[in-house]
Enzyme design. Structure first.
Site, mmCIF file in Angstrom:
data_model
loop_
_atom_site.group_PDB
_atom_site.id
_atom_site.type_symbol
_atom_site.label_atom_id
_atom_site.label_comp_id
_atom_site.label_asym_id
_atom_site.label_seq_id
_atom_site.Cartn_x
_atom_site.Cartn_y
_atom_site.Cartn_z
ATOM 1 N N GLU B 47 49.647 43.245 38.442
ATOM 2 C CA GLU B 47 48.602 44.144 38.965
ATOM 3 C C GLU B 47 48.091 43.597 40.300
ATOM 4 O OE1 GLU B 47 44.845 43.434 37.010
ATOM 5 O OE2 GLU B 47 44.189 45.527 37.239
ATOM 6 N N ASN B 106 43.290 51.855 41.203
ATOM 7 C CA ASN B 106 44.067 50.672 40.860
ATOM 8 C C ASN B 106 45.410 51.200 40.368
ATOM 9 O OD1 ASN B 106 45.157 48.337 39.812
ATOM 10 N ND2 ASN B 106 43.226 47.610 38.913
ATOM 11 N N LYS B 123 45.406 53.335 37.019
ATOM 12 C CA LYS B 123 44.767 52.691 35.863
ATOM 13 C C LYS B 123 43.643 53.545 35.283
ATOM 14 C CE LYS B 123 42.780 48.105 34.770
ATOM 15 N NZ LYS B 123 42.566 46.764 35.391
ATOM 16 N N GLU B 142 35.653 46.382 39.031
ATOM 17 C CA GLU B 142 36.664 47.449 39.105
ATOM 18 C C GLU B 142 36.043 48.835 39.017
ATOM 19 O OE1 GLU B 142 40.556 47.101 37.265
ATOM 20 O OE2 GLU B 142 40.023 45.061 36.689
ATOM 21 N N CYS B 172 46.999 46.125 33.299
ATOM 22 C CA CYS B 172 46.032 45.142 32.789
ATOM 23 C C CYS B 172 45.313 45.616 31.526
ATOM 24 C CB CYS B 172 45.061 44.770 33.895
ATOM 25 S SG CYS B 172 44.113 43.260 33.499
ATOM 26 N N ASN B 197 45.755 40.897 35.670
ATOM 27 C CA ASN B 197 44.961 39.745 36.113
ATOM 28 C C ASN B 197 43.888 39.594 35.042
ATOM 29 O OD1 ASN B 197 45.258 39.085 39.380
ATOM 30 N ND2 ASN B 197 45.786 41.195 38.884
#
Lengths: 313, 313
Positions: B47, B106, B123, B142, B172, B197
């Site tokens: 990611e 993302n 994401k 995020e 992730c 991550n």
């Protein structure tokens, strides 16, 4: 106040077809007493605990009907209920249910320390087939002998003495289906209890999965779904060789971190006991798996809109 | 014809904030070349692979904007795309996306051996918060820096040279959400690819989860969801110490049986490679997890009808 509870998995060794019902019930009472001696307040028995795993045979008529309970409790299981109440201990037990209307279910109940039924569940994910497989020594006829469970996944509150945990029940194959766990997770489940009878190998001679791999799958299903729903879980086998058909063991108590805190070491009658802290569910429920903050149901529609898989072109 | 494919997890060690973009890209090209030397046909990067994990800082203005890609590819990542096409190798890579409309996601793409983009994903399960936590050395922003993914979970076909597997991408935190896996499972996914991550510990000093437990969770999520959806899975970390904030490693390739067939041993740049047999998904898809035979969506409604958990009275 700390919300701690001492809990036991009452794994059962094999129950041969010829074993008298009273003998099996005696083993269950003995397991209950062993668990009570270890301080357990709640004991989890396997799926279809009162008999052998009869869906492996093609049966009919009176022989088939003899495996079902027409009430719960009833005279042939009453000694278990009586002894549990004497000991002030509750239990989960799986059994074959026949309703007054003549419907059959693969069911489980959880009974409180005072003998009251706290929750009831009917197995939703029935494996196997309706029609027997020709030439097979053993069958898996759950789809023939049971209706699909019609109660959904109804969470309920455990007893006062257990700190009223939100509880959920599953039966055997259900534990491999993340949808079932999630529906309980969405009811804030803190303690999942479930029993199983799972083949240790293909009883008809297939060799693609052995007992070690199947036990790994069983344990992993409990671990990961407990973790992803931030709940304690107790998963309990009927194990060993039933009339030539092998069942895995591996009964376990799993933390909300997905860690196995206790696991059976045999394929026989065996008590596995642990003290659990119900507040340990908070780490997951308040952070990583705080559903209200992180779930996006608008992208989950396929889960309810289709049954089977549909590959892209 | 056997449907075999050689695949690599390209784990990346830490990328410090001060590391020039060209240096990071050079490491990725080197990993690509190492994977190709081992015969890999598809390489999975982490990611947000082109930069440090920038959501750990409260940023704004030009500094923040510098982390996003306004097109993919673009001049600053082009050398990776060029080298991959020369080598005839495909890849999955995660990156911060800024659309022409100014929206941020993302994101991840999978690129075929000919350089064509085969699939794109944004994401869905964004962790963290919109507002910074006061007094914290590190943030998880995020939810501040990205919109929720708006593409759902779109399965796609991999390249001809890979035997056109049904593929799915996650990023992730998505890998901990069984709903995401199941939506791909319902599209018959055979190969899931994902980068992450993930904090090795609470970078602000909490002690309830350590790196070992967090790596166990990461691996278990890949294993169990691969098993329950009968798919291969490749899960790839950016690992190690980024400017004082630790990330777990544990990049792995997992079989449809949920067995880890290869796993990274370091927290550094490391290639993990395995040959996978796509037909190994059939055992699960045709038997235990034959969805059309066993799923009961009428009991799954809560999964789409509610977001957060609702406990019984």
């Amino acid at each position: 106040m700390p919300r701690k509870l001492r809990i036991a998995a009452a794994q059962m060794g094999p129950t041969q077809k010829a074993e008298p019902r009273a003998t099996t019930l005696g083993r269950m009472v003995s397991l209950l007493e062993q668990a009570a001696a270890q301080g357990a307040q709640l004991v989890v028995f396997p799926e279809l605990a009162f008999t052998t795993f009869f869906p492996r045979w093609l049966l009919s008529g009176e022989e088939l009907e003899s495996y079902y309970e027409t009430a719960m409790p009833n005279p042939q299981v009453q000694p278990l209920f009586d002894r549990a109440r004497e000991l002030g201990i509750g239990f989960y037990v799986g059994y074959a249910e026949k309703t007054p209307e003549g419907l059959h279910y693969n069911s489980a109940i959880t009974v409180g320390p005072d003998g009251a039924t706290l929750g009831k569940y009917r197995k939703v994910h029935l494996p196997g087939s309706v029609e027997p497989r020709e030439g097979s020594r053993f069958q898996q006829l759950e789809k023939r002998y049971f209706e699909y469970g019609d109660l959904g996944f109804p969470a309920f509150r455990g007893a006062e003495a257990w700190h009223r945990p939100v509880m959920g029940m599953l039966i055997c194959n259900d534990r491999r289906w993340p949808e079932a766990w999630r529906v309980y997770g969405l009811q804030d489940v803190e303690l999942m209890v479930m029993g199983y009878n799972s083949a240790a190998y293909d009883p008809n001679g297939g060799s693609t999965e052995d007992a070690k791999l199947r036990t790994f799958h069983s344990t992993m299903a409990a671990q990961s779904n407990a973790y992803m729903n931030a709940t304690w879980a107790v998963s309990v086998a009927k194990a060993g060789d039933e009339d030539g058909s092998g069942l895995i063991g591996g009964s376990c108590i799993v933390s909300p971190d997905g860690v196995v805190v206790a696991q059976a070491q045999t394929l026989a009658d065996e008590i596995v006991c642990a003290e659990i802290d119900l507040d340990a569910v908070r780490q997951g429920k308040d952070k990583m798996f705080h559903f209200a903050s992180h779930r996006r149901p608008e992208h989950y529609r396929r889960i309810v809109d289709q049954v089977g898989a549909q590959a892209p072109a």
